[in-house]
Scaffold this motif. Structure first.
Motif, PDB file in Angstrom:
ATOM      1  N   LYS A   1      30.626  64.199  28.605  1.00  0.00           N
ATOM      2  CA  LYS A   1      29.732  65.225  29.111  1.00  0.00           C
ATOM      3  C   LYS A   1      29.855  66.463  28.238  1.00  0.00           C
ATOM      4  CE  LYS A   1      29.755  63.852  33.974  1.00  0.00           C
ATOM      5  NZ  LYS A   1      29.866  64.327  35.376  1.00  0.00           N
ATOM      6  N   LYS A   2      28.733  67.130  28.033  1.00  0.00           N
ATOM      7  CA  LYS A   2      28.743  68.308  27.204  1.00  0.00           C
ATOM      8  C   LYS A   2      29.468  69.449  27.889  1.00  0.00           C
ATOM      9  CE  LYS A   2      25.656  70.493  23.846  1.00  0.00           C
ATOM     10  NZ  LYS A   2      24.268  70.531  23.330  1.00  0.00           N
ATOM     11  N   LYS A   3      30.317  70.120  27.143  1.00  0.00           N
ATOM     12  CA  LYS A   3      31.054  71.257  27.683  1.00  0.00           C
ATOM     13  C   LYS A   3      30.108  72.438  27.809  1.00  0.00           C
ATOM     14  CE  LYS A   3      34.974  74.290  26.655  1.00  0.00           C
ATOM     15  NZ  LYS A   3      36.041  74.598  25.651  1.00  0.00           N
ATOM     16  N   GLU A   4      30.042  72.988  29.005  1.00  0.00           N
ATOM     17  CA  GLU A   4      29.136  74.113  29.257  1.00  0.00           C
ATOM     18  C   GLU A   4      29.749  75.414  28.773  1.00  0.00           C
ATOM     19  OE1 GLU A   4      26.152  73.677  30.209  1.00  0.00           O
ATOM     20  OE2 GLU A   4      26.368  71.529  30.670  1.00  0.00           O
TER      21      GLU A   4
ATOM     22  N   GLY B   1      30.745  73.675  16.531  1.00  0.00           N
ATOM     23  CA  GLY B   1      31.246  74.648  17.492  1.00  0.00           C
ATOM     24  C   GLY B   1      31.114  74.220  18.933  1.00  0.00           C
ATOM     25  N   GLU B   2      30.319  73.187  19.223  1.00  0.00           N
ATOM     26  CA  GLU B   2      30.145  72.719  20.592  1.00  0.00           C
ATOM     27  C   GLU B   2      31.174  71.636  20.916  1.00  0.00           C
ATOM     28  OE1 GLU B   2      25.474  73.501  21.620  1.00  0.00           O
ATOM     29  OE2 GLU B   2      26.012  71.530  20.802  1.00  0.00           O
ATOM     30  N   GLY B   3      31.363  71.391  22.231  1.00  0.00           N
ATOM     31  CA  GLY B   3      32.354  70.425  22.666  1.00  0.00           C
ATOM     32  C   GLY B   3      31.875  69.550  23.805  1.00  0.00           C
ATOM     33  N   ALA B   4      32.685  68.521  24.099  1.00  0.00           N
ATOM     34  CA  ALA B   4      32.414  67.610  25.204  1.00  0.00           C
ATOM     35  C   ALA B   4      33.742  67.219  25.833  1.00  0.00           C
ATOM     36  CB  ALA B   4      31.663  66.367  24.709  1.00  0.00           C
ATOM     37  N   TRP B   5      33.652  66.624  27.014  1.00  0.00           N
ATOM     38  CA  TRP B   5      34.859  66.158  27.682  1.00  0.00           C
ATOM     39  C   TRP B   5      34.571  64.867  28.431  1.00  0.00           C
ATOM     40  CZ3 TRP B   5      35.711  65.602  33.014  1.00  0.00           C
ATOM     41  CH2 TRP B   5      34.653  66.032  33.832  1.00  0.00           C
ATOM     42  N   ALA B   6      35.635  64.100  28.660  1.00  0.00           N
ATOM     43  CA  ALA B   6      35.566  62.884  29.473  1.00  0.00           C
ATOM     44  C   ALA B   6      36.846  62.814  30.292  1.00  0.00           C
ATOM     45  CB  ALA B   6      35.421  61.639  28.600  1.00  0.00           C
ATOM     46  N   GLY B   7      36.734  62.442  31.554  1.00  0.00           N
ATOM     47  CA  GLY B   7      37.885  62.439  32.445  1.00  0.00           C
ATOM     48  C   GLY B   7      38.577  61.094  32.536  1.00  0.00           C
ATOM     49  N   LEU B   8      39.902  61.128  32.600  1.00  0.00           N
ATOM     50  CA  LEU B   8      40.732  59.972  32.953  1.00  0.00           C
ATOM     51  C   LEU B   8      41.210  60.190  34.381  1.00  0.00           C
ATOM     52  CD1 LEU B   8      42.966  59.601  29.744  1.00  0.00           C
ATOM     53  CD2 LEU B   8      40.669  58.679  30.166  1.00  0.00           C
ATOM     54  N   VAL B   9      40.953  59.232  35.254  1.00  0.00           N
ATOM     55  CA  VAL B   9      41.242  59.397  36.677  1.00  0.00           C
ATOM     56  C   VAL B   9      42.110  58.233  37.153  1.00  0.00           C
ATOM     57  CG1 VAL B   9      40.240  59.710  38.975  1.00  0.00           C
ATOM     58  CG2 VAL B   9      38.978  60.480  36.946  1.00  0.00           C
ATOM     59  N   TRP B  10      43.191  58.564  37.886  1.00  0.00           N
ATOM     60  CA  TRP B  10      44.042  57.509  38.430  1.00  0.00           C
ATOM     61  C   TRP B  10      44.790  58.029  39.648  1.00  0.00           C
ATOM     62  CZ3 TRP B  10      45.489  60.667  34.503  1.00  0.00           C
ATOM     63  CH2 TRP B  10      46.781  61.203  34.502  1.00  0.00           C
ATOM     64  N   ARG B  11      45.376  57.100  40.370  1.00  0.00           N
ATOM     65  CA  ARG B  11      46.262  57.430  41.489  1.00  0.00           C
ATOM     66  C   ARG B  11      47.662  56.895  41.175  1.00  0.00           C
ATOM     67  NH1 ARG B  11      43.713  59.474  45.885  1.00  0.00           N
ATOM     68  NH2 ARG B  11      41.472  59.099  46.125  1.00  0.00           N
ATOM     69  N   ASN B  12      48.667  57.595  41.687  1.00  0.00           N
ATOM     70  CA  ASN B  12      50.046  57.160  41.439  1.00  0.00           C
ATOM     71  C   ASN B  12      50.639  56.449  42.650  1.00  0.00           C
ATOM     72  OD1 ASN B  12      50.425  59.349  43.155  1.00  0.00           O
ATOM     73  ND2 ASN B  12      52.275  60.047  42.125  1.00  0.00           N
ATOM     74  N   THR B  13      49.777  55.887  43.484  1.00  0.00           N
ATOM     75  CA  THR B  13      50.226  55.190  44.687  1.00  0.00           C
ATOM     76  C   THR B  13      51.164  54.043  44.329  1.00  0.00           C
ATOM     77  OG1 THR B  13      48.082  55.688  45.691  1.00  0.00           O
ATOM     78  CG2 THR B  13      49.452  54.029  46.776  1.00  0.00           C
ATOM     79  N   VAL B  14      52.277  53.943  45.056  1.00  0.00           N
ATOM     80  CA  VAL B  14      53.241  52.856  44.854  1.00  0.00           C
ATOM     81  C   VAL B  14      53.337  52.060  46.145  1.00  0.00           C
ATOM     82  CG1 VAL B  14      55.628  52.253  44.340  1.00  0.00           C
ATOM     83  CG2 VAL B  14      54.543  54.166  43.145  1.00  0.00           C
ATOM     84  N   GLU B  15      52.986  50.789  46.046  1.00  0.00           N
ATOM     85  CA  GLU B  15      53.114  49.890  47.195  1.00  0.00           C
ATOM     86  C   GLU B  15      53.982  48.707  46.767  1.00  0.00           C
ATOM     87  OE1 GLU B  15      49.060  49.135  48.326  1.00  0.00           O
ATOM     88  OE2 GLU B  15      48.868  51.073  49.347  1.00  0.00           O
ATOM     89  N   ALA B  16      53.496  47.497  46.922  1.00  0.00           N
ATOM     90  CA  ALA B  16      54.287  46.334  46.534  1.00  0.00           C
ATOM     91  C   ALA B  16      54.262  46.163  45.018  1.00  0.00           C
ATOM     92  CB  ALA B  16      53.743  45.077  47.212  1.00  0.00           C
ATOM     93  N   GLY B  17      55.397  45.746  44.465  1.00  0.00           N
ATOM     94  CA  GLY B  17      55.474  45.500  43.034  1.00  0.00           C
ATOM     95  C   GLY B  17      56.081  46.663  42.279  1.00  0.00           C
TER      96      GLY B  17
END
Length: 285
Positions: free
Chosen positions: A282-285, A227-243
């Motif tokens: 991380k444990k879901k509170e 019945g308990e849960g956890a979470w983990a974050g995916l973090v990114w930026r969508n910045t577009v420069e060269a390429g």
């Protein structure tokens, strides 16, 4: 598969999950039949194994379509449709899911249109916006029966602010025994053709991309009771420069070494940054 990568699609209120059991020609309140052949170019009506076979854009209308599956093993398909005005403007999107499509089969599907999102008088045609498919045994499970693994793994929609993106990978112990975690989820990136993505660094700790997201801190051992849960974050930026910008529709996640994989579809628009930060469990509170 080739398709334009869009932002995460939202299942609109009134859009029903697709089933392959009832695709009869039905009349909507507008008087048109959903089995009528829709208008549009071939590229609008057919792509990536999906073909639109009927459309009624009136109030309470629908979209009929077929999926022809050519990949190995059964897959779960999610198809996003653009509902268009006569001028070609997107009025809204709707999507439906067909599960367990086996190789070599052509399976029919049906999506009911929202009655509240647009004036039916403005609706003119429909097109396929994108097609996503994941192996049936790797489909995320936010609800329904508990998987054999005893845990559910799925993702939230992305939160976006000033070019910063954060998606939470959720894990719930729906089994009968404690489930232990320690560290970070194992994350692999795949493109629209389900091929591994090269040139993107997957970094531990979300602060490697940006602080203040909550996807940082030490990796601590966790024991989740039923019945308990956890979470983990995916973090990114969508910045577009060269390429060239890099878009990653599919993320295959293992909660820990040896765990069954789950393929998420968070639609990572990584721009030209070349990196993705993965936070600890991380444990879901």
């Amino acid at each position: 598969m080739r398709s334009n990568v869009l932002s995460l699609a939202v299942v609109l209120a009134g859009a029903l999950s697709v089933t392959a059991c009832d695709t009869r020609a039905e009349s909507s309140p507008s008087g048109a039949s959903c089995a009528e052949r829709p208008s549009g170019t071939d590229t609008e009506l057919e792509r990536d194994g999906v073909r639109i076979t009927g459309f009624d854009g009136g109030s309470g209308g629908c979209v009929l379509f077929e999926i022809t599956h050519a990949e190995a093993g059964p897959h779960t398909y999610t198809v996003t449709f653009d509902i268009l005005s006569e001028a070609g403007r997107v009025l809204y999107d709707t999507e439906g899911t067909v599960q367990d499509v086996t190789p070599g089969r052509t399976v029919p599907g049906r999506v009911s249109l929202s009655e509240s999102m647009a004036d039916p008088g403005n609706v003119s045609r429909v097109r396929i916006a994108k097609v996503r498919s994941v192996p049936a045994d790797e489909t995320p499970s936010p609800g329904g029966p508990c998987p054999d693994s005893g845990v559910r793994v799925y993702a939230d929609d992305a939160n976006a602010a000033m070019g910063l993106r954060v998606v939470s990978v959720r894990l719930e112990n729906c089994g009968t025994r404690p489930y232990s975690l320690h560290g970070y989820p194992d994350v692999r990136l795949f493109d629209e053709d389900h091929e591994p993505v090269d040139g993107v660094r997957v970094l531990r700790d979300g602060s490697s991309v940006a602080g203040g997201t909550g996807a940082d801190g030490p990796a601590l051992p966790l024991v989740l009771k039923p019945g308990e849960g956890a979470w983990a974050g995916l973090v990114w930026r969508n910045t577009v420069e060269a390429g060239a910008a890099v878009d990653v529709p599919y993320v295959r996640v293992r909660a820990k070494s040896g765990a069954d994989p789950v393929t998420l579809v968070p639609e990572l628009d990584l721009g030209t940054t070349g990196k993705l930060g993965v936070g600890p469990w991380k444990k879901k509170e």
